[in-house]
Motif scaffolding. Sequence first.
Motif, short mmCIF file in Angstrom:
data_model
loop_
_atom_site.label_atom_id
_atom_site.label_comp_id
_atom_site.label_asym_id
_atom_site.label_seq_id
_atom_site.Cartn_x
_atom_site.Cartn_y
_atom_site.Cartn_z
N GLU A 4 -12.87 -2.93 5.33
CA GLU A 4 -13.31 -4.03 4.46
C GLU A 4 -12.38 -5.23 4.40
N PRO A 5 -11.11 -5.07 4.04
CA PRO A 5 -10.27 -6.28 3.90
C PRO A 5 -9.92 -6.86 5.26
N PHE A 55 9.38 -4.80 -4.05
CA PHE A 55 8.50 -4.26 -5.09
C PHE A 55 7.39 -3.47 -4.41
N PHE A 56 7.25 -2.20 -4.81
CA PHE A 56 6.25 -1.31 -4.22
C PHE A 56 5.22 -0.91 -5.28
N ASP A 57 3.97 -0.77 -4.82
CA ASP A 57 2.94 -0.24 -5.69
C ASP A 57 1.83 0.35 -4.82
N ALA A 58 0.96 1.13 -5.46
CA ALA A 58 -0.17 1.73 -4.76
C ALA A 58 -1.36 1.76 -5.71
N GLN A 59 -2.55 1.71 -5.15
CA GLN A 59 -3.75 1.82 -5.97
C GLN A 59 -4.91 2.33 -5.12
N ILE A 60 -5.96 2.78 -5.80
CA ILE A 60 -7.20 3.10 -5.11
C ILE A 60 -8.09 1.87 -5.22
N SER A 61 -8.45 1.30 -4.11
CA SER A 61 -9.32 0.13 -4.08
C SER A 61 -10.73 0.55 -3.75
N SER A 62 -11.64 0.31 -4.68
CA SER A 62 -13.05 0.65 -4.50
C SER A 62 -13.83 -0.62 -4.24
N TYR A 63 -14.39 -0.73 -3.03
CA TYR A 63 -15.08 -1.97 -2.64
C TYR A 63 -16.51 -1.99 -3.17
N ASN A 93 -17.02 2.01 -0.32
CA ASN A 93 -15.87 2.67 0.30
C ASN A 93 -14.64 2.55 -0.59
N GLU A 94 -13.81 3.59 -0.58
CA GLU A 94 -12.58 3.58 -1.36
C GLU A 94 -11.39 3.84 -0.45
N TYR A 95 -10.29 3.15 -0.73
CA TYR A 95 -9.07 3.27 0.07
C TYR A 95 -7.89 3.52 -0.83
N LEU A 96 -6.99 4.38 -0.38
CA LEU A 96 -5.68 4.48 -1.00
C LEU A 96 -4.80 3.46 -0.29
N VAL A 97 -4.26 2.51 -1.03
CA VAL A 97 -3.51 1.42 -0.43
C VAL A 97 -2.07 1.43 -0.92
N PHE A 98 -1.12 1.50 0.02
CA PHE A 98 0.31 1.36 -0.27
C PHE A 98 0.72 -0.06 0.08
N SER A 99 1.54 -0.67 -0.76
CA SER A 99 1.93 -2.06 -0.49
C SER A 99 3.38 -2.31 -0.93
N SER A 100 4.12 -3.02 -0.07
CA SER A 100 5.50 -3.42 -0.38
C SER A 100 5.63 -4.93 -0.23
N ALA A 101 6.24 -5.56 -1.21
CA ALA A 101 6.47 -7.01 -1.17
C ALA A 101 7.96 -7.28 -1.11
N THR A 102 8.35 -8.14 -0.17
CA THR A 102 9.76 -8.54 -0.01
C THR A 102 9.81 -10.02 0.31
N LYS A 103 11.00 -10.60 0.27
CA LYS A 103 11.16 -11.98 0.70
C LYS A 103 10.87 -12.08 2.19
N ASP A 104 10.19 -13.14 2.57
CA ASP A 104 9.92 -13.36 3.99
C ASP A 104 11.23 -13.76 4.67
N VAL A 119 -12.77 -3.81 -6.22
CA VAL A 119 -12.29 -5.02 -5.54
C VAL A 119 -13.38 -5.58 -4.63
N GLY A 120 -13.14 -6.81 -4.19
CA GLY A 120 -14.00 -7.44 -3.19
C GLY A 120 -13.14 -7.86 -2.01
N VAL A 121 -13.70 -8.68 -1.14
CA VAL A 121 -12.93 -9.21 -0.02
C VAL A 121 -12.44 -10.61 -0.37
N THR A 122 -13.38 -11.51 -0.68
CA THR A 122 -12.99 -12.83 -1.17
C THR A 122 -13.80 -13.13 -2.43
N CYS A 123 -13.26 -13.99 -3.27
CA CYS A 123 -13.95 -14.35 -4.52
C CYS A 123 -15.33 -14.95 -4.23
N GLU A 124 -15.39 -15.73 -3.15
CA GLU A 124 -16.63 -16.43 -2.82
C GLU A 124 -17.76 -15.49 -2.42
#
Length: 493
Positions: free
Chosen positions: A358-359, A389-397, A402-413, A450-455
Amino acid sequence: MDIEKDYIKLIFGLKMKQVRTQKNLSLFGLAKLTNLSKSYLNEIEKGKKYPKADKILLLCKHLDVTYDQMVSLKLDNNLAPIGEILKSGILKEIPLELFGIQEADLIDIIANAPAKVNAFISTIIEIAQHYNLSRESFFLAALRSYQEAHSNYFEDLEEKVISFSKSFQINLDSKISIEELEDILKEEYEYKIEEIAFTDQEALDDLRSIYVPKSKTLLLSTEIDAPQKAFILAKEIAYNYLKISDRLLTFTWIKFENFDQVLNNFYASYFAGSLLLPRKLVVDKINNFLENENPKPEEFVQLIESFEVSPESFYQRLTNLLPKDFQLKNLFFLRLSHKIGSDFYQINKELHITHQQEPHANETNEHYCRRWVSIKTIDEAIKQNKPHFFDAQISSYANSGNEYLVFSSATKDPFLHDTIRSISVGILINPTMKKKFKLIDGKPLVKRIVGVTCETCAVKDCLERAAPPIVLERKKRHENTDIVVQQFMNQYS
């Protein structure tokens, strides 16, 4: 390779086949008329041979066309689009054999139905121009398709890393040190390694390394951290051990001459990732992590940091090993970038395994769903001023269910000032996945629609919405119009 000569041969072959088929004449029939062998005529039509003048005259006589018409490089409207592609040489820059395609096969398809095929090609070119698809983007898209076709796992490269470790007595049950990497480059491959301040030159701000082939000198920026340095050194080892000469000379890359350089850069990066994140060691640690039904977020961060690699390298390695060793065949990888202070989030790297998840990136400046954990981690990294900064969530489209377990880490570029980026891996939730990830039912995990884009999103009363659902509203309006039109059709029939 002489692209001009190859182009001339291909154009002549296309024109000859076009004239022959228009006259409803088979290759066998033309061979009989001209006393030229069928195999020779076939090679001409495939662009492999170009006939001498006397044979061109003979062909012109029996095909009832003038000599000038046949040797001219000017193409009619049916063949003009493919002529542009052939002249550009782009088919020769991409190793079609990777996808099981021969250039001759494409030529045959085009020649057999030139009007329909070229209308399709023209449409693709128009779309590419409309969305400003560059040569670079085209090559990177081709590489991504190649990765996805192999589930981003390459056994031959994994085996090369094992062979390398045996040859150089590297213990893959533990992490390799920067000192070991440097020693191998210096002693085995006769490298000189120097650290210089790239930031002294504004033009070099985006670079982390430069390789000078003539002197075998590797210039490293003084600004890089240990994980970046380890990755660069491992890539240089890969170029040498895999005996790759046609390569990129900077990290990050600033230009490439052909598709082979893009592909070789991928091979070297894959080798480096496999060396810094040995398969067995990573799989064992992931299995240990998954035994915990209610892991804390910091435990996943500790898992990444135990290898002393960047979060991106770790997440990329997951896309190699989750399909292979955990039989998780449906997942996506995303890298989002965000300039602090702006309201813009950009996907600048993505990968989808086994099918398009989906995404995905879009080129229409639509707003990605603000409920994505990929965006949440960026916002929280800025808000809490955390280096990781790390977080995880279940994203239900909402659209597909469809549902996904999503792991995500954010750092300085590391390459852009005042920019935060997030790296995410999403795994499709299905029975196989649930058996592996017992934490899926754990209390700390939040499920969000969740969706893909707001539009394009149909979720109502979304507090995070950044733009109205104009695409859906337009579609609904057209559907309502169609209903009324059908009513009039029925009334006046």
